[in-house]
Design an enzyme around this catalytic site. Structure first.
Site, PDB file in Angstrom:
ATOM      1  N   HIS A 107       0.848  -1.197   0.000  1.00  0.00           N
ATOM      2  CA  HIS A 107       0.000   0.000   0.000  1.00  0.00           C
ATOM      3  C   HIS A 107       0.879   1.241   0.000  1.00  0.00           C
ATOM      4  O   HIS A 107       2.029   1.197   0.440  1.00  0.00           O
ATOM      5  CB  HIS A 107      -0.932   0.015   1.222  1.00  0.00           C
ATOM      6  CG  HIS A 107      -0.218  -0.184   2.513  1.00  0.00           C
ATOM      7  ND1 HIS A 107       0.167  -1.434   2.955  1.00  0.00           N
ATOM      8  CD2 HIS A 107       0.208   0.695   3.452  1.00  0.00           C
ATOM      9  CE1 HIS A 107       0.787  -1.317   4.115  1.00  0.00           C
ATOM     10  NE2 HIS A 107       0.841  -0.034   4.434  1.00  0.00           N
ATOM     11  N   HIS A 109       0.814   5.334   1.205  1.00  0.00           N
ATOM     12  CA  HIS A 109       0.162   6.327   2.056  1.00  0.00           C
ATOM     13  C   HIS A 109       0.182   7.695   1.373  1.00  0.00           C
ATOM     14  O   HIS A 109       1.222   8.112   0.849  1.00  0.00           O
ATOM     15  CB  HIS A 109       0.937   6.517   3.368  1.00  0.00           C
ATOM     16  CG  HIS A 109       1.034   5.300   4.229  1.00  0.00           C
ATOM     17  ND1 HIS A 109       0.261   5.129   5.354  1.00  0.00           N
ATOM     18  CD2 HIS A 109       1.831   4.200   4.156  1.00  0.00           C
ATOM     19  CE1 HIS A 109       0.593   3.979   5.953  1.00  0.00           C
ATOM     20  NE2 HIS A 109       1.535   3.405   5.236  1.00  0.00           N
TER      21      HIS A 109
HETATM   22  P1  5GP Z   1       1.958   0.275   7.253  1.00  0.00           P
HETATM   23  O1  5GP Z   1       2.341   0.453   8.681  1.00  0.00           O
HETATM   24  O2  5GP Z   1       1.891  -1.191   6.948  1.00  0.00           O
HETATM   25  O3  5GP Z   1       2.739   1.062   6.257  1.00  0.00           O
HETATM   26  O4  5GP Z   1       0.512   0.885   7.116  1.00  0.00           O
HETATM   27  C1  5GP Z   1      -0.642   0.237   7.537  1.00  0.00           C
HETATM   28  C2  5GP Z   1      -1.655   1.321   7.772  1.00  0.00           C
HETATM   29  O5  5GP Z   1      -2.907   0.701   7.908  1.00  0.00           O
HETATM   30  C3  5GP Z   1      -1.404   2.138   9.042  1.00  0.00           C
HETATM   31  O6  5GP Z   1      -1.270   3.504   8.703  1.00  0.00           O
HETATM   32  C4  5GP Z   1      -2.642   1.867   9.890  1.00  0.00           C
HETATM   33  O7  5GP Z   1      -3.067   3.024  10.555  1.00  0.00           O
HETATM   34  C5  5GP Z   1      -3.646   1.406   8.872  1.00  0.00           C
HETATM   35  N1  5GP Z   1      -4.638   0.496   9.370  1.00  0.00           N
HETATM   36  C6  5GP Z   1      -4.477  -0.530  10.248  1.00  0.00           C
HETATM   37  N2  5GP Z   1      -5.644  -1.170  10.442  1.00  0.00           N
HETATM   38  C7  5GP Z   1      -6.556  -0.544   9.653  1.00  0.00           C
HETATM   39  C8  5GP Z   1      -7.960  -0.761   9.437  1.00  0.00           C
HETATM   40  O8  5GP Z   1      -8.598  -1.642   9.988  1.00  0.00           O
HETATM   41  N3  5GP Z   1      -8.569   0.079   8.557  1.00  0.00           N
HETATM   42  C9  5GP Z   1      -7.881   1.082   7.915  1.00  0.00           C
HETATM   43  N4  5GP Z   1      -8.573   1.846   7.068  1.00  0.00           N
HETATM   44  N5  5GP Z   1      -6.583   1.323   8.123  1.00  0.00           N
HETATM   45  C10 5GP Z   1      -5.929   0.507   8.979  1.00  0.00           C
END
Ligand code: 5GP
Length: 147
Positions: A107, A109
């Site tokens: 993903h 951001h």
């Molecule tokens: P990463 O840390 O893997 O780059 O980003 C994962 C993102 O997913 C984080 O920014 C976190 O806030 C978001 N996230 C975690 N659980 C959920 C969820 O249940 N729904 C949504 N919309 N975002 C989530």
């Protein structure tokens, strides 16, 4: 979780894609889905994910899928800038736990930033659902008005 491993079909983004978990969807096409981060680092923090790929990170993602994701990131960044008028926008993508990755479905951001406002801590602090609903409505409306 490291850079290496198998794709977990029960990860939260896979559940969202299958409609088994809710999301504040703002945009969808054949290739990608975009929705609000529920633990946002700022107002209007959006995540863009591929629909069909089972890539966990940038090492695994198919170049064409990455291209579709980035095209959507650019399009939605323009929409967010138009609608929310931030002073800056961070585009971020994390690979592996030591780099900050917590969900293992690739993903990107989109994090709007305002002068004088610190970004929230990554993945912490759940947003008010009413505020997310309002933001979702504003961004969906803005996307549909652009066409
Ligand atoms: P990463 O840390 O893997 O780059 O980003 C994962 C993102 O997913 C984080 O920014 C976190 O806030 C978001 N996230 C975690 N659980 C959920 C969820 O249940 N729904 C949504 N919309 N975002 C989530």
């Amino acid at each position: 979780m490291s850079l290496y491993g198998d794709y977990d079909p029960q990860n939260i983004f896979a559940l969202i894609l299958r409609g088994e978990a809710p999301s504040y969807k703002i945009y969808e096409d054949a290739d990608v889905l975009a929705f609000l981060d529920v633990f946002p680092q700022s107002r209007g923090h959006v995540l863009v994910i591929p629909k069909a790929s089972q890539a966990r990170n940038i090492l695994e993602v198919e170049p064409a899928v990455l291209g579709a994701m980035m095209a959507t990131v650019q399009r939605l960044t323009r929409v967010i800038v138009d609608e929310l008028k931030p002073d800056g926008v961070q585009i971020a993508q994390f690979n592996g736990a030591p780099a900050g990755q917590t969900v293992y479905h690739i993903h990107i951001h989109i994090i709007p930033r305002w002068e004088g406002e610190e970004a929230g801590v990554h993945g912490r602090g759940k947003a008010d659902p009413e505020e997310l609903k309002l933001l979702q409505a504003r961004l969906v409306e803005r996307i549909s008005s652009i066409g």
